[in-house]
Design an enzyme around this catalytic site. Structure first.
Site, PDB file in Angstrom:
ATOM      1  N   GLY A 130      44.054  59.943  -3.676  1.00 18.04           N
ATOM      2  CA  GLY A 130      43.368  61.051  -3.025  1.00 18.04           C
ATOM      3  C   GLY A 130      44.193  61.796  -1.989  1.00 18.04           C
ATOM      4  O   GLY A 130      43.677  62.681  -1.319  1.00 18.04           O
ATOM      5  N   HIS A 136      50.503  61.711  -1.167  1.00 20.67           N
ATOM      6  CA  HIS A 136      51.508  60.646  -1.259  1.00 20.67           C
ATOM      7  C   HIS A 136      52.132  60.576  -2.659  1.00 20.67           C
ATOM      8  O   HIS A 136      53.335  60.365  -2.799  1.00 20.67           O
ATOM      9  CB  HIS A 136      50.843  59.312  -0.891  1.00 20.67           C
ATOM     10  CG  HIS A 136      51.770  58.156  -0.857  1.00 20.67           C
ATOM     11  ND1 HIS A 136      52.678  57.970   0.162  1.00 20.67           N
ATOM     12  CD2 HIS A 136      51.942  57.120  -1.712  1.00 20.67           C
ATOM     13  CE1 HIS A 136      53.362  56.866  -0.070  1.00 20.67           C
ATOM     14  NE2 HIS A 136      52.933  56.334  -1.200  1.00 20.67           N
TER      15      HIS A 136
END
EC number: 2.5.1.78
Length: 158
Positions: free
Chosen positions: A86, A89
């Site tokens: 989410g 990253h």
């Protein structure tokens, strides 16, 4: 016209597998596929294969670079799995891993095969590690086998 190609036989050649431990439930299938391909299709002796484990995909390039610096390997196969979550990253890890491995290959002039799957879901990762979409570890090993031979054939060409 001269045509330079490679085959997948690599008896006597040395390979290193650099393997991410993160997402090991997927990565271990990639390792199995790569090892099977090297030994069965490439006819590479298991004694000519070195396996190095690192924490995650982000660490693959530095380990690949250290192996390339040794000058003892004909090819390196990087294996890992980066699954989107989410946060941003995913983009950072996948992008830097890809760039870093490409840089190692160019800097040292040896094939570094990219067997790092980047997926949007766990289901896609499982599919690419040996079910519906084949085994990307085996595919990376095939690419490494062929490129090791292509590089040798270029070196020997007039």
């Amino acid at each position: 016209m001269n045509i330079i190609e490679g085959n997948i036989r690599a008896t006597g050649k040395k390979f290193a597998l650099v393997v991410s431990r993160f997402n090991s439930f997927v990565v271990e299938s990639l390792v199995e596929g790569a090892l099977d391909t090297l030994e069965r299709h490439g006819e590479v002796n298991s004694q000519d294969i070195t396996l190095v484990r690192v924490p995650g995909a982000y660490e693959l390039p530095i380990a690949a670079k250290k192996l390339a610096e040794k000058g003892t390997f004909d090819g390196i196969i990087a294996l890992g799995a980066v699954i989107r979550g989410g946060t941003p990253h995913f983009e950072f890890v996948a992008g830097e891993c890809n760039k870093g491995l490409a840089q190692v290959s160019l800097e040292f002039g040896i094939p570094v095969s990219f067997g790092v799957i980047t997926t949007d879901s766990i289901e896609q990762a499982i599919e690419r590690s040996g079910t519906k979409a084949g085994n990307k570890g085996a595919e990376a090993a095939l690419g490494a086998l062929e490129m090791v031979n292509v590089m040798a054939n270029i070196e020997g060409a007039e």
